[in-house]
Motif scaffolding. Sequence first.
Motif, PDB file in Angstrom:
ATOM      1  N   TYR A 199     -30.510 -26.519  62.178  1.00  0.00           N
ATOM      2  CA  TYR A 199     -29.387 -25.599  62.375  1.00  0.00           C
ATOM      3  C   TYR A 199     -28.269 -26.285  63.160  1.00  0.00           C
ATOM      4  O   TYR A 199     -27.084 -26.156  62.837  1.00  0.00           O
ATOM      5  N   TRP A 203     -26.325 -28.658  60.635  1.00  0.00           N
ATOM      6  CA  TRP A 203     -25.375 -28.141  59.653  1.00  0.00           C
ATOM      7  C   TRP A 203     -24.310 -27.246  60.270  1.00  0.00           C
ATOM      8  O   TRP A 203     -23.284 -26.959  59.643  1.00  0.00           O
ATOM      9  N   SER A 204     -24.520 -26.828  61.526  1.00  0.00           N
ATOM     10  CA  SER A 204     -23.509 -25.985  62.177  1.00  0.00           C
ATOM     11  C   SER A 204     -22.556 -26.783  63.061  1.00  0.00           C
ATOM     12  O   SER A 204     -21.676 -26.201  63.702  1.00  0.00           O
ATOM     13  N   ASP A 205     -22.719 -28.111  63.086  1.00  0.00           N
ATOM     14  CA  ASP A 205     -21.837 -28.908  63.953  1.00  0.00           C
ATOM     15  C   ASP A 205     -20.511 -29.248  63.282  1.00  0.00           C
ATOM     16  O   ASP A 205     -19.675 -29.942  63.853  1.00  0.00           O
ATOM     17  N   GLY A 206     -20.328 -28.764  62.052  1.00  0.00           N
ATOM     18  CA  GLY A 206     -19.066 -28.981  61.351  1.00  0.00           C
ATOM     19  C   GLY A 206     -19.095 -30.122  60.364  1.00  0.00           C
ATOM     20  O   GLY A 206     -18.172 -30.271  59.553  1.00  0.00           O
ATOM     21  N   PRO A 228     -19.765 -28.455  56.239  1.00  0.00           N
ATOM     22  CA  PRO A 228     -19.105 -27.147  56.302  1.00  0.00           C
ATOM     23  C   PRO A 228     -19.365 -26.234  55.110  1.00  0.00           C
ATOM     24  O   PRO A 228     -19.192 -25.019  55.221  1.00  0.00           O
ATOM     25  N   ARG A 278     -24.043 -29.269  52.123  1.00  0.00           N
ATOM     26  CA  ARG A 278     -25.414 -29.212  52.636  1.00  0.00           C
ATOM     27  C   ARG A 278     -26.417 -29.530  51.532  1.00  0.00           C
ATOM     28  O   ARG A 278     -27.415 -30.218  51.762  1.00  0.00           O
TER      29      ARG A 278
END
Length: 200
Positions: free
Chosen positions: A25, A28-31, A34, A39
């Motif tokens: 998480y 993929w949520s660090d930018g 996007p 992904r």
Amino acid sequence: MRIRDALSAMDIEDPNPHADLWVWYGKWSDGSLPTYQSRRRYITDLYEPLLDALHSTSRTVIKPQEPTGWMRVDRSMEKIGNALERARDEEDFQSVGLLCREAVISLAQAVYDPEKHGALDGVPPSPTDAKRMLESYIAQELQGSAYDYQRKFAKAVFDLAVNLQHRRTAKFRDAALCAEATRSMINTIALLSGQRDPER
């Protein structure tokens, strides 16, 4: 961890660098990923080499062997190839060693004649003493110093199979090496015995 352990037993590295879902998480949520497409591309690139490796391990590892004419030996080699293809953990790889040992015993029983070959030390070998049977066979069939390397080869293959059975950390490469050495030994003895001679 079970997936990683199973891959390790096959000498394949786990490509997943993420220890758990929270780590993923964070990735993929660090930018850096996007979109769904980015992904998906990331996961595909991550696992595609692994899928290729797994597909390659499902192919025949030991080439089909030309029949020797010794039925038990030929059946044993077929079982070894099948077992190696299905092997996934240490116990499976150890079982390949057991099959290799049985194949060598069957080989020795096929060629050894107690009246003709006797025993190097004067003590008749037992029906399952493949090393001594093959030593005596090679010594009689190849008189003189020329048989020394063949005898060492026979002993080494048998010892390798026995060692693999007791190796609790046996992996794919150990089992494959043992199977290939056994196949080479069978072919060597088949050549010495005339089983590979062209029909006249």
